[in-house]
Design a protein around this motif. Structure first.
Motif, short mmCIF file in Angstrom:
data_model
loop_
_atom_site.label_atom_id
_atom_site.label_comp_id
_atom_site.label_asym_id
_atom_site.label_seq_id
_atom_site.Cartn_x
_atom_site.Cartn_y
_atom_site.Cartn_z
N THR A 146 22.68 -11.00 -38.26
CA THR A 146 23.99 -11.54 -37.89
C THR A 146 24.80 -11.85 -39.15
N PRO A 147 26.14 -11.93 -39.04
CA PRO A 147 26.96 -12.32 -40.20
C PRO A 147 26.53 -13.67 -40.79
N GLU A 148 26.12 -14.60 -39.93
CA GLU A 148 25.68 -15.91 -40.42
C GLU A 148 24.42 -15.78 -41.27
N ARG A 149 23.51 -14.89 -40.83
CA ARG A 149 22.27 -14.69 -41.58
C ARG A 149 22.56 -14.04 -42.93
N VAL A 150 23.49 -13.10 -42.96
CA VAL A 150 23.86 -12.44 -44.21
C VAL A 150 24.51 -13.44 -45.16
N ALA A 151 25.40 -14.28 -44.64
CA ALA A 151 26.05 -15.29 -45.47
C ALA A 151 25.02 -16.26 -46.04
N GLU A 152 24.04 -16.64 -45.24
CA GLU A 152 22.98 -17.53 -45.70
C GLU A 152 22.18 -16.88 -46.83
N PHE A 153 21.92 -15.58 -46.70
CA PHE A 153 21.16 -14.87 -47.74
C PHE A 153 21.92 -14.87 -49.06
N PHE A 154 23.22 -14.55 -49.03
CA PHE A 154 23.99 -14.49 -50.27
C PHE A 154 24.23 -15.87 -50.86
N ASP A 155 24.30 -16.91 -50.04
CA ASP A 155 24.37 -18.27 -50.57
C ASP A 155 23.10 -18.60 -51.35
N PHE A 156 21.96 -18.15 -50.81
CA PHE A 156 20.69 -18.36 -51.52
C PHE A 156 20.70 -17.63 -52.86
N MET A 157 21.22 -16.38 -52.87
CA MET A 157 21.26 -15.61 -54.11
C MET A 157 22.15 -16.29 -55.15
N LYS A 158 23.28 -16.86 -54.71
CA LYS A 158 24.16 -17.56 -55.64
C LYS A 158 23.47 -18.79 -56.23
N GLN A 159 22.77 -19.56 -55.40
CA GLN A 159 22.05 -20.73 -55.89
C GLN A 159 20.96 -20.33 -56.88
N ARG A 160 20.36 -19.18 -56.61
CA ARG A 160 19.31 -18.69 -57.52
C ARG A 160 19.89 -18.38 -58.90
N ILE A 161 21.10 -17.82 -58.94
CA ILE A 161 21.74 -17.53 -60.21
C ILE A 161 21.98 -18.83 -60.99
N ALA A 162 22.41 -19.86 -60.26
CA ALA A 162 22.76 -21.13 -60.91
C ALA A 162 21.54 -21.83 -61.49
N THR A 163 20.38 -21.60 -60.92
CA THR A 163 19.19 -22.33 -61.36
C THR A 163 18.17 -21.46 -62.07
N ALA A 164 18.47 -20.15 -62.19
CA ALA A 164 17.51 -19.24 -62.80
C ALA A 164 17.36 -19.53 -64.30
N ARG A 165 16.15 -19.33 -64.81
CA ARG A 165 15.92 -19.53 -66.25
C ARG A 165 16.64 -18.48 -67.06
N LYS A 166 16.70 -17.24 -66.53
CA LYS A 166 17.43 -16.16 -67.18
C LYS A 166 18.54 -15.68 -66.25
N TYR A 167 19.77 -15.77 -66.73
CA TYR A 167 20.93 -15.42 -65.91
C TYR A 167 20.95 -13.93 -65.57
N GLY A 168 20.63 -13.07 -66.54
CA GLY A 168 20.78 -11.63 -66.38
C GLY A 168 20.07 -11.04 -65.17
N PRO A 169 18.75 -11.23 -65.03
CA PRO A 169 18.05 -10.66 -63.88
C PRO A 169 18.55 -11.18 -62.54
N ALA A 170 18.88 -12.49 -62.47
CA ALA A 170 19.36 -13.05 -61.21
C ALA A 170 20.73 -12.48 -60.84
N ALA A 171 21.61 -12.34 -61.86
CA ALA A 171 22.93 -11.76 -61.59
C ALA A 171 22.80 -10.29 -61.22
N ARG A 172 21.88 -9.59 -61.84
CA ARG A 172 21.64 -8.17 -61.51
C ARG A 172 21.22 -8.02 -60.06
N ASP A 173 20.29 -8.88 -59.62
CA ASP A 173 19.82 -8.78 -58.23
C ASP A 173 20.95 -9.07 -57.25
#
Length: 240
Positions: A146-173
């Motif tokens: 569902t669109p809600e599930r997709v939005a939840e997934f990308f919110d998780f990916m954004k949070q992962r970028i903010a807290t990742a030890r290395k920005y590059g791999p997280a931003a790439r994913d």
């Protein structure tokens, strides 16, 4: 009391013999109904086009209406694909799409098929000819998130970028998953993209040159241009 009288009426609700009907025309109608059910479940036009082509190739290879297909027919088609060197995943796709279509016939068309052709539906895919990875999770059976599930997934990916030890791999994913989502690419197509394949100046949104698009087994990769819609150009510019 008045004498009860019974009257015999000719004809009945259930035909005593199979109805005369062209099996190929009836199967074409069933395929159209099957495809309509995909649209009702929200499948994308790209997914529908791909699966329709796969279903048509499978039915042509089997060479008989789906309700007449036997386990031996499945063995023959899957075996021919193996001899031609087709990947296990491709053979699994043929089996999966047929299973989905056959289940649709059992659920929606079994009474008509039995009345018209005198055949009681039994799926010919069994433990001996099904791929080891065969299951009920093919694109033709599992609805998209569902669109809600997709939005939840990308919110998780954004949070992962903010807290990742290395920005590059997280931003790439994040950029890769956004590319899959907005451009409708296959995972392998996206993984083979290079910086030179991104053209921001082509068209109003920019375009991706998919040089290694999926093609026929004999003709090799089929390149194509894909527009960067829904702000994908902004995502890729930031990643650059």
């Amino acid at each position: 009391m008045a004498e009860a009288r019974f009257q015999v009426i000719a004809g009945g609700a259930v035909p005593e013999e199979p109805l005369a009907m062209d099996p190929w025309q009836f199967q074409a109608v069933c395929v159209e109904a099957f495809v309509a059910s995909w649209r009702a479940r929200g499948f994308s036009p790209v997914t529908i086009d791909n699966d329709v082509g796969l279903l048509e190739r499978t039915l042509v290879a089997l060479g008989r209406p789906a309700w007449e297909v036997t386990p031996g027919d499945i063995d023959r088609v899957v075996g021919d694909l193996a001899v031609k060197g087709r990947a296990t995943s491709t053979r699994c796709e043929y089996v999966q799409i047929f299973k989905g279509f056959h289940r649709f016939l059992q659920a929606r068309k079994s009474a008509e098929i039995e009345a018209a052709f005198g055949v009681r539906l039994v799926c010919p895919v069994d433990e001996f000819n099904a791929s080891r990875h065969d299951g009920d999770d093919s694109p033709a059976l599992v609805p998209p998130p569902t669109p809600e599930r997709v939005a939840e997934f990308f919110d998780f990916m954004k949070q992962r970028i903010a807290t990742a030890r290395k920005y590059g791999p997280a931003a790439r994913d994040y950029a890769m998953f956004r590319t899959l989502y907005h451009a409708g690419l296959r995972s392998e197509e996206a993984s083979l993209l290079e910086r030179a394949d991104v053209h921001f100046s082509r068209g109003p949104f920019g375009k991706l040159h998919v040089r290694f698009g999926k093609g026929a087994h004999t003709s090799g990769p089929r390149p194509r241009w894909v527009p960067m819609l829904d702000g994908l150009d902004l995502v890729l510019r930031q990643r650059r």
